[in-house]
Structure formats: C-alpha cells, structure tokens
Design a protein around this motif. Sequence first.
Motif, mmCIF file in Angstrom:
data_model
loop_
_atom_site.group_PDB
_atom_site.id
_atom_site.type_symbol
_atom_site.label_atom_id
_atom_site.label_comp_id
_atom_site.label_asym_id
_atom_site.label_seq_id
_atom_site.Cartn_x
_atom_site.Cartn_y
_atom_site.Cartn_z
ATOM 1 N N LEU A 216 0.855 -1.186 0.000
ATOM 2 C CA LEU A 216 0.000 0.000 0.000
ATOM 3 C C LEU A 216 0.892 1.237 0.000
ATOM 4 C CD1 LEU A 216 -2.872 1.130 0.139
ATOM 5 C CD2 LEU A 216 -2.683 1.087 2.632
ATOM 6 N N LEU A 217 0.689 2.126 -0.976
ATOM 7 C CA LEU A 217 1.521 3.322 -1.107
ATOM 8 C C LEU A 217 0.864 4.556 -0.504
ATOM 9 C CD1 LEU A 217 2.792 2.891 -4.779
ATOM 10 C CD2 LEU A 217 3.734 1.933 -2.662
ATOM 11 N N LEU A 218 -0.440 4.744 -0.758
ATOM 12 C CA LEU A 218 -1.175 5.897 -0.234
ATOM 13 C C LEU A 218 -2.610 5.470 0.045
ATOM 14 C CD1 LEU A 218 -0.188 8.970 -2.489
ATOM 15 C CD2 LEU A 218 0.530 8.531 -0.133
ATOM 16 N N ALA A 219 -3.248 6.184 0.975
ATOM 17 C CA ALA A 219 -4.661 5.950 1.273
ATOM 18 C C ALA A 219 -5.313 7.286 1.577
ATOM 19 C CB ALA A 219 -4.822 5.000 2.459
ATOM 20 N N ASP A 220 -6.544 7.460 1.107
ATOM 21 C CA ASP A 220 -7.297 8.675 1.404
ATOM 22 C C ASP A 220 -8.505 8.314 2.259
ATOM 23 O OD1 ASP A 220 -8.128 11.473 1.102
ATOM 24 O OD2 ASP A 220 -9.777 10.597 -0.042
ATOM 25 N N PRO A 221 -8.529 8.729 3.531
ATOM 26 C CA PRO A 221 -9.640 8.344 4.411
ATOM 27 C C PRO A 221 -10.989 8.899 3.974
ATOM 28 C CG PRO A 221 -7.738 9.092 5.685
ATOM 29 C CD PRO A 221 -7.472 9.448 4.257
ATOM 30 N N ASP A 222 -11.026 10.058 3.292
ATOM 31 C CA ASP A 222 -12.307 10.650 2.898
ATOM 32 C C ASP A 222 -13.037 9.786 1.875
ATOM 33 O OD1 ASP A 222 -11.812 12.787 4.558
ATOM 34 O OD2 ASP A 222 -11.005 14.063 2.974
ATOM 35 N N SER A 223 -12.334 9.375 0.845
ATOM 36 C CA SER A 223 -12.960 8.627 -0.247
ATOM 37 C C SER A 223 -12.778 7.130 -0.134
ATOM 38 C CB SER A 223 -12.367 9.096 -1.580
ATOM 39 O OG SER A 223 -10.975 8.774 -1.638
ATOM 40 N N GLY A 224 -11.765 6.692 0.614
ATOM 41 C CA GLY A 224 -11.438 5.284 0.678
ATOM 42 C C GLY A 224 -10.504 4.829 -0.421
ATOM 43 N N LEU A 225 -9.991 5.756 -1.245
ATOM 44 C CA LEU A 225 -9.106 5.389 -2.348
ATOM 45 C C LEU A 225 -7.778 4.856 -1.827
ATOM 46 C CD1 LEU A 225 -8.487 5.388 -5.417
ATOM 47 C CD2 LEU A 225 -7.574 7.710 -5.100
ATOM 48 N N LEU A 226 -7.321 3.741 -2.390
ATOM 49 C CA LEU A 226 -6.039 3.141 -2.062
ATOM 50 C C LEU A 226 -5.178 3.093 -3.318
ATOM 51 C CD1 LEU A 226 -7.225 0.035 0.019
ATOM 52 C CD2 LEU A 226 -6.663 2.308 0.879
ATOM 53 N N LEU A 227 -3.911 3.481 -3.191
ATOM 54 C CA LEU A 227 -2.934 3.343 -4.268
ATOM 55 C C LEU A 227 -2.004 2.205 -3.905
ATOM 56 C CD1 LEU A 227 -3.104 5.235 -6.722
ATOM 57 C CD2 LEU A 227 -4.052 6.297 -4.664
ATOM 58 N N ILE A 228 -1.868 1.250 -4.808
ATOM 59 C CA ILE A 228 -1.248 -0.043 -4.515
ATOM 60 C C ILE A 228 -0.155 -0.338 -5.530
ATOM 61 C CG2 ILE A 228 -1.716 -2.547 -4.475
ATOM 62 C CD1 ILE A 228 -4.698 -1.575 -3.710
ATOM 63 N N ARG A 229 0.920 -0.984 -5.073
ATOM 64 C CA ARG A 229 1.922 -1.511 -5.992
ATOM 65 C C ARG A 229 1.985 -3.025 -5.796
ATOM 66 N NH1 ARG A 229 5.476 1.299 -8.726
ATOM 67 N NH2 ARG A 229 5.630 3.035 -7.262
ATOM 68 N N SER A 230 1.845 -3.754 -6.891
ATOM 69 C CA SER A 230 1.780 -5.208 -6.810
ATOM 70 C C SER A 230 2.348 -5.822 -8.083
ATOM 71 C CB SER A 230 0.331 -5.672 -6.618
ATOM 72 O OG SER A 230 0.223 -7.070 -6.689
ATOM 73 N N ASP A 231 2.848 -7.047 -7.956
ATOM 74 C CA ASP A 231 3.296 -7.802 -9.126
ATOM 75 C C ASP A 231 2.286 -8.869 -9.518
ATOM 76 O OD1 ASP A 231 3.628 -9.614 -7.083
ATOM 77 O OD2 ASP A 231 5.726 -10.083 -7.544
ATOM 78 N N ALA A 232 1.045 -8.759 -9.019
ATOM 79 C CA ALA A 232 0.032 -9.756 -9.341
ATOM 80 C C ALA A 232 -0.270 -9.839 -10.842
ATOM 81 C CB ALA A 232 -1.257 -9.470 -8.560
ATOM 82 N N PRO A 233 -0.376 -8.714 -11.575
ATOM 83 C CA PRO A 233 -0.670 -8.834 -13.009
ATOM 84 C C PRO A 233 0.459 -9.467 -13.795
ATOM 85 C CG PRO A 233 -1.133 -6.617 -12.197
ATOM 86 C CD PRO A 233 -0.340 -7.317 -11.139
ATOM 87 N N SER A 234 1.700 -9.287 -13.335
ATOM 88 C CA SER A 234 2.868 -9.801 -14.052
ATOM 89 C C SER A 234 3.932 -10.155 -13.032
ATOM 90 C CB SER A 234 3.392 -8.756 -15.041
ATOM 91 O OG SER A 234 4.518 -9.229 -15.732
#
Length: 378
Positions: A216-234
Amino acid sequence: MTACAIETAAGDGTPVWPTRAGRGAFTITANGAYAARLAGSGEALYVERWTLDGPEPYAVPLPLAQPEEPGTLLLPLADGRVLVGRRVDGRRHTFSLLYPTGPETGELVLGAVEAPGSEELVLLPPSPDGICAYAMCVGPDTTTLWLVAGGAFGPEQVAEVKGRCSGGVWLDRTGRMLALDRRLDDGPVKAVAVDLERGGEVTPLLQITEESHDRLLLADPDSGLLLIRSDAPSPGHDRLGWGVLGSLLPVRFPECLRLDDAAVTPFAVQPGQVLMPEGCGVALRIDAAAGSWVGMWRPSSRRMHQLAAPEGWLAGAGLWTPEGVLRLPYATAGTPCGLAHLEEPAELPEPVAALARPKVCRPVPLQQAPLTDRRPAR
C-alpha cells in the motif's frame, strides 16, 4: 491529503520514506500547514521549517550550535515544532523538538530509543492528528513501533509486530490505524493494518493473490481510495494500481500508469472527495534518465497528464487542495521558498465502469480491512 518527498525505491521495489533528511527530503504535515527539510551546504546543515498555509510560503531556519548530520531524521508537527532524531553511538537515537524563540532556536529533549546494530530505525509519515510522531524499529523477525513525540513520559513502545515491515500509511484521520507492508519469513510482502489503540493488533489488509507482493503506497480516508503496488498482473514486475477500502471490486491496474522507461510513484491524493474515490486527483512523481516531472491522474480517466515540474521542485513533495489544485514546493537561488500551483488540464472523465479489468486472479476483497466507516471527519 499531503505527502512527502519519496526517495529512490529499495531493492525490492518498496518506496522509501524520506525519514533520513538528506538533501532532497521534504516532509509535509498531514494538514499541509508546515514542512521541514535539511538546508545549508557542505557540512553546515541545519533544520529549516516552511510555513505553507499563509498567503505566501516562508521558511524559518532552526540552527543549533552544532550542525546536523546528513542522516538526521526530521518530522514537522502541526503546531510548528519540528521533531529531530539523531543517531548516537551507533545504536541510540535521541529525539528533540526544535522551535523558533525570537532570534534563537529552542530545543526540547524528549529521550532516546535503543536500536541494536542489526535493526534499522525510521520515522513513520506524519500522523493525521498532527501531535504524535512514531518511529519504526525494523529487526530481522520483529518490527517495533515507538511513540517518540506526543506521549506523557518521552518515547514509549506502543506495538510489536511479527515480521519485517516497511512503508507506513495512515488509514484514518485520528492516527489510530496504520498500514504496514509486512514480510513473514521468506514469504511475499503483504499490506496489513495495525491498530495502535489495541496494542498493535494486526489485521490482513490486502492480498491480491497468495504469491503476489502487495504493498500500500497511499490511502485517502475521505474517499477510501487506495494506491497499490503489486506484481500480481505480471509476477516479478511491479504495477501501480488502485482499489477502494471496503469494496468488493478487484484492484485495477490502469495501463496509462505504466511507462516503459520511467518509474511512477504516487505522492499525494486530493482530499475532501467523500465516498467518491473515482473522482480523486492523484499526483505522481515520474522519474527517468532525463529527470523528474509530474503526473496528474484520476481513477475515472484512462489518461495520465504529464506536466513539467517547476524549477527547483523538491521532487516527490506536494499537496492537493480540496478544490483540485496541486501545490508543489520548490527552492531556487532566486526563490529559496516557493510554492507552485498546477491545475489539471480539462478533460471529460470517462465512466469508471469502462475501465478494463486486469486479466489476473480475482483479489481477496478489501473489506477484510478493519476500517469500514468512512464518514467525513467533523
């Protein structure tokens, strides 16, 4: 949401928070009112506090009789004081608060934290409450969390988490829920939520596949938006994606956030978009051989706008206004304390339903997270 400059990624792809002040590190309080960095040249380094919430930004130097070391830890607080952490004798970290007192600099000594030689101590990003400051002591098998400012009796241990942790993202507006990227033994990295009011109780937060590394890179408590880095797609190749806290929908990995010859790292999210994650503006730092510049993107769009950064930008630092203006701090010889304003180019947003879903295994829903109430802060 405010954020701080992000240093180059670690060897495993984990972004490194600028808790070692260094030359380029610039940390902003959660409310966007103050920031701090190391200023000076050569060995004559000193703490510099920026005020960002007035009509014009201005800097106040906070020098002491002894210059600061390049590895000094810095964190601004919402009351204008700056937390300073210094390493002593190779294993002790002493913490103090600096503040201006007329022409002089005041210093309030808080105490020290012992970190054995095999452990690494870093500061976590500024707490949303603006009062407390936390440090993370990372050992081979255990990570210890310390309250180093805001307590009643100096630094105190508040939690012990099994595994080796990195990152650090606040999930609420009170400074209670903290997300960490944890590795257990030789397993994959998974984001977990740590409840600081329940003795560090750990809850699974993010798992896209069993084998993927999900950070998890960033999270916004107001909207619930999460910015994620993952190798799941590749597998073996990290991708930048987004999800919503508490949602049943899978994490999405927009193709527009994938650049062949550049690293893309989010550093700020537009606040105030209550329960509207698709409409949040996201600021991204783009690093390539030619230098660093700025990306602006919203989950509702398939396009990332790439814009030139102001000269002297303290790369990776910035904050959004609720109205959608991105403010970027910069320092040049002519303007040692500046704040540039960038507005997103006009574009009709595309419906989020039109975004293609990645051809990967369906992730474990994010409703495993302990935070499901995303009402706006009062």
